[in-house]
Design a protein around this motif. Structure first.
Motif, mmCIF file in Angstrom:
data_model
loop_
_atom_site.group_PDB
_atom_site.id
_atom_site.type_symbol
_atom_site.label_atom_id
_atom_site.label_comp_id
_atom_site.label_asym_id
_atom_site.label_seq_id
_atom_site.Cartn_x
_atom_site.Cartn_y
_atom_site.Cartn_z
ATOM 1 N N LYS A 179 0.814 -1.215 -0.078
ATOM 2 C CA LYS A 179 0.002 -0.007 0.024
ATOM 3 C C LYS A 179 0.944 1.193 0.033
ATOM 4 N N VAL A 180 2.201 1.093 0.139
ATOM 5 C CA VAL A 180 2.887 2.331 0.261
ATOM 6 C C VAL A 180 4.183 2.193 -0.774
ATOM 7 N N SER A 181 4.980 3.078 -0.692
ATOM 8 C CA SER A 181 6.054 3.074 -1.656
ATOM 9 C C SER A 181 7.053 2.506 -0.919
ATOM 10 N N ARG A 182 7.946 1.472 -1.558
ATOM 11 C CA ARG A 182 8.900 0.519 -1.086
ATOM 12 C C ARG A 182 10.146 1.604 -0.771
ATOM 13 N N ASP A 183 10.258 2.531 -1.460
ATOM 14 C CA ASP A 183 11.582 3.607 -1.145
ATOM 15 C C ASP A 183 11.662 3.750 0.316
ATOM 16 N N GLY A 184 12.926 3.421 0.814
ATOM 17 C CA GLY A 184 13.067 4.141 2.243
ATOM 18 C C GLY A 184 12.699 2.850 3.170
ATOM 19 N N LEU A 185 12.333 1.896 2.670
ATOM 20 C CA LEU A 185 11.859 0.468 3.606
ATOM 21 C C LEU A 185 12.972 -0.267 3.585
ATOM 22 N N ILE A 186 13.303 -0.906 4.808
ATOM 23 C CA ILE A 186 14.562 -1.885 4.960
ATOM 24 C C ILE A 186 13.701 -3.105 5.319
ATOM 25 N N ILE A 187 13.717 -4.144 4.433
ATOM 26 C CA ILE A 187 12.919 -5.316 4.741
ATOM 27 C C ILE A 187 14.032 -6.612 4.864
ATOM 28 N N SER A 188 13.949 -7.360 6.078
ATOM 29 C CA SER A 188 15.030 -8.547 6.252
ATOM 30 C C SER A 188 13.967 -9.824 6.319
ATOM 31 N N THR A 189 14.310 -10.742 5.557
ATOM 32 C CA THR A 189 13.799 -12.157 5.979
ATOM 33 C C THR A 189 15.030 -13.194 6.409
ATOM 34 N N LYS A 190 14.670 -14.290 6.524
ATOM 35 C CA LYS A 190 15.386 -15.411 6.488
ATOM 36 C C LYS A 190 15.380 -16.545 5.795
ATOM 37 N N VAL A 191 16.452 -17.227 5.949
ATOM 38 C CA VAL A 191 16.513 -18.419 5.088
ATOM 39 C C VAL A 191 17.267 -19.724 5.956
ATOM 40 N N GLY A 192 16.854 -20.903 5.332
ATOM 41 C CA GLY A 192 17.325 -21.992 5.832
ATOM 42 C C GLY A 192 16.332 -23.059 6.254
ATOM 43 N N ARG A 193 14.904 -22.644 6.241
ATOM 44 C CA ARG A 193 13.804 -23.398 6.426
ATOM 45 C C ARG A 193 12.876 -23.290 5.084
ATOM 46 N N LEU A 194 12.458 -24.175 4.501
ATOM 47 C CA LEU A 194 11.467 -24.218 3.596
ATOM 48 C C LEU A 194 10.157 -24.626 4.109
ATOM 49 N N LEU A 195 8.998 -24.299 3.757
ATOM 50 C CA LEU A 195 7.739 -24.446 4.152
ATOM 51 C C LEU A 195 7.061 -25.479 3.345
ATOM 52 N N ARG A 196 6.869 -26.780 4.114
ATOM 53 C CA ARG A 196 6.215 -27.786 3.089
ATOM 54 C C ARG A 196 5.048 -28.310 3.905
ATOM 55 N N GLY A 238 18.522 -24.573 -1.960
ATOM 56 C CA GLY A 238 17.566 -24.526 -0.903
ATOM 57 C C GLY A 238 17.411 -23.019 -0.414
ATOM 58 N N ILE A 239 18.557 -22.241 -0.266
ATOM 59 C CA ILE A 239 18.644 -21.086 0.054
ATOM 60 C C ILE A 239 17.780 -20.317 -0.972
ATOM 61 N N ARG A 240 18.271 -20.597 -2.112
ATOM 62 C CA ARG A 240 17.641 -19.574 -3.492
ATOM 63 C C ARG A 240 16.478 -19.821 -3.502
ATOM 64 N N ARG A 241 15.804 -21.122 -3.320
ATOM 65 C CA ARG A 241 14.554 -21.438 -3.429
ATOM 66 C C ARG A 241 13.697 -20.733 -2.311
ATOM 67 N N SER A 242 14.319 -20.745 -1.138
ATOM 68 C CA SER A 242 13.732 -19.833 0.126
ATOM 69 C C SER A 242 13.492 -18.559 -0.322
ATOM 70 N N VAL A 243 14.501 -18.016 -0.806
ATOM 71 C CA VAL A 243 14.192 -16.276 -1.182
ATOM 72 C C VAL A 243 13.217 -16.308 -2.145
ATOM 73 N N GLU A 244 13.219 -17.193 -2.995
ATOM 74 C CA GLU A 244 12.107 -17.063 -4.271
ATOM 75 C C GLU A 244 10.692 -17.203 -3.769
ATOM 76 N N GLU A 245 10.429 -17.971 -2.712
ATOM 77 C CA GLU A 245 9.329 -18.304 -2.178
ATOM 78 C C GLU A 245 8.789 -17.301 -1.026
ATOM 79 N N ARG A 255 5.512 -14.746 -1.093
ATOM 80 C CA ARG A 255 4.635 -14.672 -0.166
ATOM 81 C C ARG A 255 4.677 -13.090 0.300
ATOM 82 N N THR A 256 5.500 -12.345 -0.025
ATOM 83 C CA THR A 256 5.504 -11.027 0.344
ATOM 84 C C THR A 256 4.976 -10.175 -0.783
ATOM 85 N N GLY A 257 5.067 -10.639 -1.799
ATOM 86 C CA GLY A 257 4.769 -9.859 -3.178
ATOM 87 C C GLY A 257 5.888 -8.835 -3.585
#
Length: 330
Positions: free
Chosen positions: A71-88, A121-128, A132-134
């Motif tokens: 709903k907002v501009s992505r500019d200026g936002l810092i977003i982190s996520t994590k890897v190492g677990r895939l949801l199955r 698996g790490i690269r797949r985690s990022v793609e997934e 999810r986040t869009g």
């Protein structure tokens, strides 16, 4: 407070950020609308660093963050996520995600976490996670809880993050854990920009001073601090309070209560001192708060802005409640 550089990158983060485990139904289910409202308020109040993970609500937190950010501009936002677990869907039960037979995450999608620190698996985690986040990118990627998978995390897992950084698909890479010793091993063996440490550099527990923080100083790695309230005992150290996500022992409650008693003559809430304390360390760039409601978020911001006199920290040292050499916000 001014933004702080992450490691040697060109990424700058604010001194306070939003952790989203609670927005993934950690220990209590909440609605999509209520969770998104918290992220909305954080963005409106210029809390621009949002940290999430696939584990949090088994995808719920990531999707809720995505709903708000869309709903907002992505500019200026810092977003982190994590890897190492895939949801199955066929994931085996992970006992580390239960206490006394009750899952930490409630009313979550019918998938579970499966460990995977392989390169693919790490690269797949990022793609997934992007799906999810869009989102079209993340700013920070962290190896998540690799305590029992250090060899894979430091080899194939790190290699995937290193390449994603080299390709310009992420600005900063690192790891996030509740234990400082294995994090320190990763800092020493890998070229990381940042680590997220939960619960081990707080008013109650500064055990990371003996391993992780010196390693980060030597390597120029930044530290994000989560769990500043040690799961609640540094908000209200009453019998039955939570510490490390389970009921606190008597000694922990007693120490937290002693810290609270030093704060009282200064009319400083224990939680305010807990929130401010980690930022005095030169390697700490950000502290995360983890509210599940807008009201809780506003209370966290008020605590962050509290006036804390230098004499309070001196009294804590005199009472033997802080190490004489630990940095304080004086």
């Amino acid at each position: 407070m001014t933004d702080v550089r992450v490691g040697r990158t060109d990424l700058f983060v604010p001194r306070i950020g939003l952790g989203t485990a609670a927005l993934g139904n950690f220990q209590q289910a909440i609605s999509d609308a209520d969770a998104v409202a918290v992220v909305d308020r954080a963005i409106a109040r210029a809390v621009r660093y949002l940290d999430t993970a696939p584990l949090y609500g088994h995808g719920l937190a990531e999707s809720r963050v995505g709903q708000a950010v869309a709903k907002v501009s992505r500019d200026g936002l810092i977003i982190s996520t994590k890897v190492g677990r895939l949801l199955r869907e066929d994931a085996p039960r992970d006992e580390t995600q239960y206490y006394d037979g009750v899952p930490f995450y409630r009313d979550v999608p019918a998938v579970g976490p499966v460990w995977d620190f392989s390169y693919d698996g790490i690269r797949r985690s990022v793609e997934e996670s992007l799906k999810r986040t869009g989102l079209d990118r993340f700013d920070v990627l962290l190896l998540h809880d690799p305590d029992q998978h250090l060899e894979a995390a430091a080899s194939t897992g790190y290699a995937a993050l290193r390449d994603l950084r080299a390709e310009g698909l992420v600005q900063a890479i690192g790891a996030g854990m509740n234990n400082s010793a294995p994090l320190a091993e990763l800092v020493r063996s890998c070229d990381l920009d940042v680590v997220l440490l939960a619960g081990r550099y707080t008013l109650l527990d500064q055990s990371s001073l003996s391993d992780l923080l010196p390693a980060c100083e030597r390597r120029g790695v930044s530290v994000v601090i989560g769990g500043v309230f040690n799961s609640g005992v540094l908000v209200d150290p009453a019998p039955g309070a939570s510490f490390d996500y389970i009921p606190a022992g008597d000694a922990v409650v007693a120490k937290a209560a002693a810290i609270r008693d030093v704060c009282r003559p200064y009319d400083v809430p224990l939680a305010a001192a807990a929130l401010r304390f980690p930022l005095a360390h030169p390697r700490v760039c950000t502290v995360l708060v983890g509210p599940r409601t807008v009201d809780e978020f506003e209370m966290d911001l008020a605590l962050f802005d509290a006036d804390i006199p230098a004499e309070l920290w001196a009294d804590l040292r005199r009472a033997g409640l802080l190490d004489p050499d630990v940095p304080t916000p004086e």
